[in-house]
Motif scaffolding. Structure first.
Motif, PDB file in Angstrom:
ATOM      1  N   PHE A  67       0.844  -1.194   0.000  1.00  0.00           N
ATOM      2  CA  PHE A  67       0.000   0.000   0.000  1.00  0.00           C
ATOM      3  C   PHE A  67       0.884   1.250   0.000  1.00  0.00           C
ATOM      4  CE2 PHE A  67      -4.038  -1.791   2.271  1.00  0.00           C
ATOM      5  CZ  PHE A  67      -4.063  -2.854   1.382  1.00  0.00           C
ATOM      6  N   THR A  68       0.389   2.314  -0.638  1.00  0.00           N
ATOM      7  CA  THR A  68       1.083   3.592  -0.644  1.00  0.00           C
ATOM      8  C   THR A  68       0.086   4.702  -0.338  1.00  0.00           C
ATOM      9  OG1 THR A  68       2.644   2.805  -2.318  1.00  0.00           O
ATOM     10  CG2 THR A  68       2.489   5.182  -1.971  1.00  0.00           C
ATOM     11  N   ILE A  69       0.377   5.452   0.713  1.00  0.00           N
ATOM     12  CA  ILE A  69      -0.454   6.596   1.070  1.00  0.00           C
ATOM     13  C   ILE A  69       0.164   7.849   0.459  1.00  0.00           C
ATOM     14  CG2 ILE A  69       0.769   7.052   3.231  1.00  0.00           C
ATOM     15  CD1 ILE A  69      -1.941   7.791   4.490  1.00  0.00           C
ATOM     16  N   SER A  70      -0.694   8.764   0.020  1.00  0.00           N
ATOM     17  CA  SER A  70      -0.205  10.022  -0.529  1.00  0.00           C
ATOM     18  C   SER A  70      -1.291  11.081  -0.354  1.00  0.00           C
ATOM     19  CB  SER A  70       0.174   9.870  -2.009  1.00  0.00           C
ATOM     20  OG  SER A  70      -0.960   9.504  -2.789  1.00  0.00           O
ATOM     21  N   ARG A  71      -0.937  12.323  -0.634  1.00  0.00           N
ATOM     22  CA  ARG A  71      -1.905  13.407  -0.500  1.00  0.00           C
ATOM     23  C   ARG A  71      -1.609  14.501  -1.513  1.00  0.00           C
ATOM     24  NH1 ARG A  71      -1.410  15.260   5.465  1.00  0.00           N
ATOM     25  NH2 ARG A  71      -2.978  16.783   4.835  1.00  0.00           N
ATOM     26  N   TYR A  79      -5.050   9.882  -0.556  1.00  0.00           N
ATOM     27  CA  TYR A  79      -5.144   8.691  -1.396  1.00  0.00           C
ATOM     28  C   TYR A  79      -4.560   7.469  -0.685  1.00  0.00           C
ATOM     29  CZ  TYR A  79      -5.632  12.254  -5.021  1.00  0.00           C
ATOM     30  OH  TYR A  79      -6.033  13.337  -5.782  1.00  0.00           O
ATOM     31  N   LEU A  80      -5.016   6.302  -1.119  1.00  0.00           N
ATOM     32  CA  LEU A  80      -4.398   5.044  -0.701  1.00  0.00           C
ATOM     33  C   LEU A  80      -4.371   4.128  -1.914  1.00  0.00           C
ATOM     34  CD1 LEU A  80      -3.181   3.510   1.731  1.00  0.00           C
ATOM     35  CD2 LEU A  80      -5.409   2.379   1.968  1.00  0.00           C
ATOM     36  N   GLN A  81      -3.171   3.908  -2.447  1.00  0.00           N
ATOM     37  CA  GLN A  81      -2.980   2.968  -3.548  1.00  0.00           C
ATOM     38  C   GLN A  81      -2.733   1.597  -2.950  1.00  0.00           C
ATOM     39  OE1 GLN A  81      -3.097   3.397  -7.006  1.00  0.00           O
ATOM     40  NE2 GLN A  81      -2.944   1.171  -7.034  1.00  0.00           N
ATOM     41  N   MET A  82      -3.560   0.654  -3.314  1.00  0.00           N
ATOM     42  CA  MET A  82      -3.476  -0.691  -2.749  1.00  0.00           C
ATOM     43  C   MET A  82      -3.176  -1.688  -3.862  1.00  0.00           C
ATOM     44  SD  MET A  82      -6.734  -0.550  -0.153  1.00  0.00           S
ATOM     45  CE  MET A  82      -7.906  -0.374  -1.487  1.00  0.00           C
ATOM     46  N   ASN A  83      -2.019  -2.325  -3.779  1.00  0.00           N
ATOM     47  CA  ASN A  83      -1.593  -3.320  -4.755  1.00  0.00           C
ATOM     48  C   ASN A  83      -1.489  -4.692  -4.102  1.00  0.00           C
ATOM     49  OD1 ASN A  83      -1.347  -1.240  -6.677  1.00  0.00           O
ATOM     50  ND2 ASN A  83       0.794  -0.890  -6.124  1.00  0.00           N
ATOM     51  N   SER A  84      -1.411  -5.717  -4.922  1.00  0.00           N
ATOM     52  CA  SER A  84      -1.256  -7.094  -4.434  1.00  0.00           C
ATOM     53  C   SER A  84      -2.256  -7.394  -3.322  1.00  0.00           C
ATOM     54  CB  SER A  84       0.178  -7.309  -3.939  1.00  0.00           C
ATOM     55  OG  SER A  84       1.116  -7.060  -4.956  1.00  0.00           O
ATOM     56  N   LEU A  85      -3.487  -7.061  -3.572  1.00  0.00           N
ATOM     57  CA  LEU A  85      -4.518  -7.211  -2.542  1.00  0.00           C
ATOM     58  C   LEU A  85      -4.747  -8.674  -2.188  1.00  0.00           C
ATOM     59  CD1 LEU A  85      -6.904  -4.415  -3.760  1.00  0.00           C
ATOM     60  CD2 LEU A  85      -6.002  -4.617  -1.442  1.00  0.00           C
TER      61      LEU A  85
END
Length: 121
Positions: A67-71, A79-85
């Motif tokens: 996961f990657t948080i950004s603003r 934002y929250l980019q969620m990969n490999s869920l």
């Protein structure tokens, strides 16, 4: 203060989603922001936090590296980019405003209504 999440949905294991949180009613760029999730039948789980400028980010071990948080302070959006869920990521995801005190540490005084993320094959 209003926080409105969007971008949730259903995805297969290994898939990706990007959550957004539109903030209004306060000076967004002066607050740390966080994502918290709650799975059915479980208590809230802290996921990630970002500092005011976006330069420092923090993650729970369960999502680190995926996961990657950004603003974007100009857009008042988190934002929250969620990969490999994974199926265990299934939960209602809330964004929340962070407040720090020496007595209590980090607390979260305003929460959005949440965005549902379901990971299933």
């Amino acid at each position: 203060v209003q926080l409105v999440e969007s971008g949730g949905g259903a995805v297969q294991p290994g898939g990706s989603l990007r959550l957004s949180c539109a903030a209004s009613g306060f000076t967004f760029g002066t607050y740390h922001m966080t994502w918290v999730r709650q799975a059915p039948g479980k208590g809230p789980e802290w996921v990630s936090r970002i500092d005011t400028g976006g330069g420092r980010t923090y993650y729970a071990d369960s999502v680190k590296g995926r996961f990657t948080i950004s603003r974007d302070n100009a857009k008042n959006t988190l934002y929250l980019q969620m990969n490999s869920l994974k199926p265990e990521d299934t939960a209602l995801y809330h964004c929340a405003r962070g407040v720090y005190t020496a007595f209590e540490g980090w607390t979260y005084d305003y929460w959005g209504q949440g965005a549902q993320v379901t990971v299933s094959s």
